[in-house]
Scaffold this active site. Sequence first.
Site, mmCIF file in Angstrom:
data_model
loop_
_atom_site.group_PDB
_atom_site.id
_atom_site.type_symbol
_atom_site.label_atom_id
_atom_site.label_comp_id
_atom_site.label_asym_id
_atom_site.label_seq_id
_atom_site.Cartn_x
_atom_site.Cartn_y
_atom_site.Cartn_z
ATOM 1 N N LYS A 82 10.094 -6.428 4.813
ATOM 2 C CA LYS A 82 11.531 -6.308 4.515
ATOM 3 C C LYS A 82 12.119 -5.056 5.171
ATOM 4 C CE LYS A 82 10.802 -6.174 0.046
ATOM 5 N NZ LYS A 82 9.326 -6.207 0.079
ATOM 6 N N ARG B 192 14.854 -7.263 -8.359
ATOM 7 C CA ARG B 192 13.423 -7.538 -8.475
ATOM 8 C C ARG B 192 13.105 -8.311 -9.743
ATOM 9 N NH1 ARG B 192 11.380 -3.227 -5.073
ATOM 10 N NH2 ARG B 192 9.151 -3.394 -4.769
ATOM 11 N N ARG C 292 -0.051 0.998 6.383
ATOM 12 C CA ARG C 292 1.361 1.378 6.556
ATOM 13 C C ARG C 292 1.514 2.896 6.555
ATOM 14 N NH1 ARG C 292 6.150 -0.981 2.799
ATOM 15 N NH2 ARG C 292 4.952 -0.121 1.047
ATOM 16 N N ARG D 105 1.979 6.259 1.646
ATOM 17 C CA ARG D 105 2.496 6.291 0.272
ATOM 18 C C ARG D 105 1.373 6.255 -0.760
ATOM 19 N NH1 ARG D 105 7.195 1.805 0.115
ATOM 20 N NH2 ARG D 105 6.174 1.464 -1.895
ATOM 21 N N ARG E 298 0.811 -4.272 -7.819
ATOM 22 C CA ARG E 298 2.182 -4.557 -7.379
ATOM 23 C C ARG E 298 2.336 -6.035 -7.043
ATOM 24 N NH1 ARG E 298 2.310 -0.512 -2.720
ATOM 25 N NH2 ARG E 298 4.367 -1.304 -2.214
HETATM 26 P P1 ADP Z 1 7.664 -2.295 -1.476
HETATM 27 O O1 ADP Z 1 8.771 -2.768 -0.595
HETATM 28 O O2 ADP Z 1 6.500 -1.787 -0.727
HETATM 29 O O3 ADP Z 1 7.349 -3.203 -2.607
HETATM 30 P P2 ADP Z 1 9.539 -0.444 -2.689
HETATM 31 O O4 ADP Z 1 9.677 0.770 -1.876
HETATM 32 O O5 ADP Z 1 10.615 -1.476 -2.646
HETATM 33 O O6 ADP Z 1 8.132 -1.047 -2.328
HETATM 34 O O7 ADP Z 1 9.340 -0.040 -4.210
HETATM 35 C C1 ADP Z 1 8.383 0.912 -4.631
HETATM 36 C C2 ADP Z 1 8.357 0.964 -6.147
HETATM 37 O O8 ADP Z 1 9.635 1.399 -6.651
HETATM 38 C C3 ADP Z 1 8.092 -0.359 -6.846
HETATM 39 O O9 ADP Z 1 6.710 -0.652 -6.946
HETATM 40 C C4 ADP Z 1 8.743 -0.116 -8.213
HETATM 41 O O10 ADP Z 1 7.905 0.674 -9.042
HETATM 42 C C5 ADP Z 1 9.966 0.718 -7.865
HETATM 43 N N1 ADP Z 1 11.174 -0.105 -7.629
HETATM 44 C C6 ADP Z 1 11.876 -0.207 -6.464
HETATM 45 N N2 ADP Z 1 12.925 -1.035 -6.620
HETATM 46 C C7 ADP Z 1 12.890 -1.470 -7.913
HETATM 47 C C8 ADP Z 1 13.693 -2.361 -8.685
HETATM 48 N N3 ADP Z 1 14.763 -2.991 -8.143
HETATM 49 N N4 ADP Z 1 13.335 -2.575 -9.972
HETATM 50 C C9 ADP Z 1 12.282 -1.954 -10.535
HETATM 51 N N5 ADP Z 1 11.473 -1.108 -9.864
HETATM 52 C C10 ADP Z 1 11.771 -0.857 -8.560
HETATM 53 P P1 ADP Z 2 8.147 -4.135 2.857
HETATM 54 O O1 ADP Z 2 9.399 -3.321 3.082
HETATM 55 O O2 ADP Z 2 8.441 -5.595 2.638
HETATM 56 O O3 ADP Z 2 7.259 -3.566 1.785
HETATM 57 P P2 ADP Z 2 7.349 -3.142 5.504
HETATM 58 O O4 ADP Z 2 8.478 -3.511 6.393
HETATM 59 O O5 ADP Z 2 7.212 -1.715 5.104
HETATM 60 O O6 ADP Z 2 7.304 -4.102 4.207
HETATM 61 O O7 ADP Z 2 5.997 -3.623 6.234
HETATM 62 C C1 ADP Z 2 4.718 -3.395 5.641
HETATM 63 C C2 ADP Z 2 3.718 -3.000 6.721
HETATM 64 O O8 ADP Z 2 3.463 -4.130 7.566
HETATM 65 C C3 ADP Z 2 4.196 -1.897 7.654
HETATM 66 O O9 ADP Z 2 3.075 -1.114 7.998
HETATM 67 C C4 ADP Z 2 4.755 -2.646 8.875
HETATM 68 O O10 ADP Z 2 4.656 -1.877 10.075
HETATM 69 C C5 ADP Z 2 3.861 -3.873 8.917
HETATM 70 N N1 ADP Z 2 4.549 -5.102 9.367
HETATM 71 C C6 ADP Z 2 5.829 -5.475 9.101
HETATM 72 N N2 ADP Z 2 6.095 -6.683 9.647
HETATM 73 C C7 ADP Z 2 4.955 -7.103 10.238
HETATM 74 C C8 ADP Z 2 4.582 -8.288 10.988
HETATM 75 N N3 ADP Z 2 5.448 -9.286 11.189
HETATM 76 N N4 ADP Z 2 3.325 -8.363 11.453
HETATM 77 C C9 ADP Z 2 2.430 -7.348 11.239
HETATM 78 N N5 ADP Z 2 2.714 -6.219 10.554
HETATM 79 C C10 ADP Z 2 3.958 -6.092 10.058
#
Ligand code: ADP
Ligand code: ADP
Length: 220
Positions: free
Chosen positions: A13, A88, A123, A156, A167
Site C-alpha cells: 500500500k 482498519r 522492509r 521497524r 498483525r
Molecule cells: P502496515 O501497513 O505495515 O500494516 P501501518 O504502518 O499501517 O502498518 O500500521 C502500524 C500499526 O499502527 C498497526 O499495526 C496498528 O497497531 C496501528 N494502526 C495504524 N493505523 C491504524 C488504524 N486505522 N486503526 C488501528 N490501529 C492502527
Molecule cells: P504496506 O504499506 O502495505 O504495509 P509496503 O508498501 O511498505 O506495504 O511494502 C512492504 C514491503 O514489500 C516493502 O519492503 C516494499 O519495498 C516491498 N514491496 C512492495 N510492493 C512489492 C511488490 N509488488 N513486489 C515485491 N516487493 C514489494
Amino acid sequence: MKIILLGCPGAGKGTQAQFICEKLNIPFISTGDMLRSAIKAKTELGLKVKKIIDDGYLVPDDIMIDLLKHRISAPDCQRGFLLDGFPRTLPQAEALRNANIPIDYVITIQVHDDIVVKRLTGRRVHPASGRAYHIEFNPPKVSDKDDETGEPLIHRDDDKEDVIRNRLRVYHNQTQPLIKYYENLHLKNIKDAPKFFKIDGEKSIEEIKEKIFKILNVDS
Ligand code: ADP
Ligand code: ADP
C-alpha cells in the site's frame, strides 16, 4: 480525488501510495506513520499507543477516528487525499461514511500471508516520508540510505516475524471484512458508494502501479 488503499500489512500500500500521491498531487495519509511520529515525539498519544503497536494489535477505534477526522479537516485535504491504513475496522469505515466525506475509490491489494513475512522482514523505511524499500525486491540506491534525502533507513520494531504473524491474524479478523463491506456498497449501488477494485499484489511494483493508474484513469 479521495482514495482508500486496503490490504494486509506488507501488501504494498505505502509503495503504491507514493506513486499515486505524486501523480495526483494529493496528501498521503498513513495512520501508521502518524502514530509512529507521535511515539517518536513522546506525545501523550505516542505513550498510549507504543505497546499496542509493538505487539501488533490495533489502536482503539475512538482514538483513530478522532485522529483521522482531525487530519482530513486540514486545508491540504480539500482537493482530496489518499488513506493508507485507515479504515482498519468496520466502526472506522462507518465513522468515515457518517462524516459525509464521499470516497471515490477503494482499491484492495491482495497478497498471501507467506509472501508478507518475506516482504516485511526485508522492509526498510524512511520514517520522515514513509518511503518503503526492500533489501532484495526494491533496494535503495545506496544501502540503508533513503534515495531522496540520503538519511538512514530503519527496520521497524513491529516488522519482526512473531509480531508480523500477529498483525496478519488481526488483519484477517478485523480488517479483511472491510473488503466485503465496500464490495457490497458498490454492488448495491448505495448513494456515494466508492468505486471498488481488487488487485493482485503479487505482481511487480511497476505492473501494479500501471494497473492502479489505469483504474484511476491517469497516464503512467
Ligand atoms: P502496515 O501497513 O505495515 O500494516 P501501518 O504502518 O499501517 O502498518 O500500521 C502500524 C500499526 O499502527 C498497526 O499495526 C496498528 O497497531 C496501528 N494502526 C495504524 N493505523 C491504524 C488504524 N486505522 N486503526 C488501528 N490501529 C492502527
Ligand atoms: P504496506 O504499506 O502495505 O504495509 P509496503 O508498501 O511498505 O506495504 O511494502 C512492504 C514491503 O514489500 C516493502 O519492503 C516494499 O519495498 C516491498 N514491496 C512492495 N510492493 C512489492 C511488490 N509488488 N513486489 C515485491 N516487493 C514489494
